[in-house]
Write an enzyme that holds these catalytic residues in place. Structure first.
Site, PDB file in Angstrom:
ATOM      1  N   LYS A  80      -3.616   8.512   3.323  1.00 49.24           N
ATOM      2  CA  LYS A  80      -4.942   8.237   3.863  1.00 49.24           C
ATOM      3  C   LYS A  80      -5.018   8.540   5.357  1.00 49.24           C
ATOM      4  O   LYS A  80      -6.087   8.925   5.863  1.00 49.24           O
ATOM      5  CB  LYS A  80      -5.325   6.776   3.593  1.00 49.24           C
ATOM      6  N   TYR A 123       0.839  -1.204   0.000  1.00 54.59           N
ATOM      7  CA  TYR A 123       0.000   0.000   0.000  1.00 54.59           C
ATOM      8  C   TYR A 123       0.875   1.255   0.000  1.00 54.59           C
ATOM      9  O   TYR A 123       0.487   2.303  -0.505  1.00 54.59           O
ATOM     10  CB  TYR A 123      -0.956  -0.017   1.203  1.00 54.59           C
TER      11      TYR A 123
END
Length: 261
Positions: free
Chosen positions: A169, A162
């Site tokens: 995020k 990720y």
């Protein structure tokens, strides 16, 4: 006997902006369908002329009154979206920010190796633009409203592959909390929606994504992957008056995966 006011679970007479629909596999599409099913009138954006043929039929299916381009890399385009909404509707009841981007070379490498330009671009498009949308929406939400952004569990825990999107995020979720505190007195609620792994166009940039899907299905207490419809139904409920006292939360829609070590 306690009664329940079913009229709270409706979006009849509400108007909302949906950004980030790329095709019928998009999370934003699942949300838009649910908003519309509850009675909302929608404005829809598409990235550019190349994307328009994929988005326009979906907007027609939603009976969207407004279809406008939105490329966050183009100066003034976001402001133009809100100018049109203000001119044609005069108000806005909710909006969905479902846009994220990081350059492939920065996304697929280590966080410590990411370029300054790549990091700043990822933050600008994936996080700052949500803050900017809130600023533009605020005067149109004089009767209150709801703001939604899309996040992922990789913001809280290190998820293999990720990479750069994890810190981005995390910033987005923090921004949502601060925005909820600042806008709450005006009746504007803010939510970060955190779905489990989904096969979307955006996810195609994440390495070994099929392995991530298999792991999520195996470890989640409900042993089920979520669909864009699952995300849409939960998000649409949060846009209704039935959820009027929920704000500032990261809402997980992942079969319980995030609670498992």
């Amino acid at each position: 006997m306690m009664t329940f006011d079913r009229s709270l679970v409706t979006l009849d007479g509400r108007r909302g902006l949906v950004t980030g629909i790329a095709n019928d596999q998009s999370i934003a599409w699942g949300c838009a369908k649910a908003f519309r099913a509850l009675g909302a009138e929608l404005a829809v954006t598409y990235l550019n002329e190349k994307a328009r043929p994929y988005v326009e039929p979906l907007a027609e299916e939603l009976e969207a009154g407004i279809l406008v381009p939105l490329d966050l890399g183009n100066e003034g385009e976001l402001e133009a979206v809100f100018e049109r909404i203000g001119r044609e509707w005069g108000r806005l009841d909710f909006l969905l920010h479902s846009i994220a981007f990081a350059p492939r070379e920065d996304l697929q490498g280590r966080v410590v190796d990411c370029s300054k330009a790549g990091f700043l671009q990822a933050m600008a498009i994936s996080c700052w633009s949500f803050i900017r949308m809130a600023k533009l929406a605020e005067p149109l939400m004089d009767r209150g409203g709801a703001l939604f952004c899309m996040t992922y569990y990789g913001s809280q825990m290190v998820v293999e592959n990720y990479n750069l999107m994890g810190p981005v995020k995390a910033a987005l979720e923090s921004a949502a909390r601060y925005m909820a505190a600042e806008l709450g007195p005006k009746g504007i609620r803010v939510y970060a929606i955190s779905p489990g792994p989904l096969k979307t166009r955006a996810a195609s940039g994440i390495g070994h994504f099929d392995e991530l899907l298999a792991k999520a299905q195996e470890k989640a207490p409900l042993h089920s992957l979520v669909s864009v419809e699952d995300v849409g139904m939960a998000t649409a409920y949060l846009a209704t008056d039935a959820a009027r006292l929920i704000t500032g939360e990261t809402i997980y829609i992942d079969g319980g995966y995030h609670i498992i070590d």
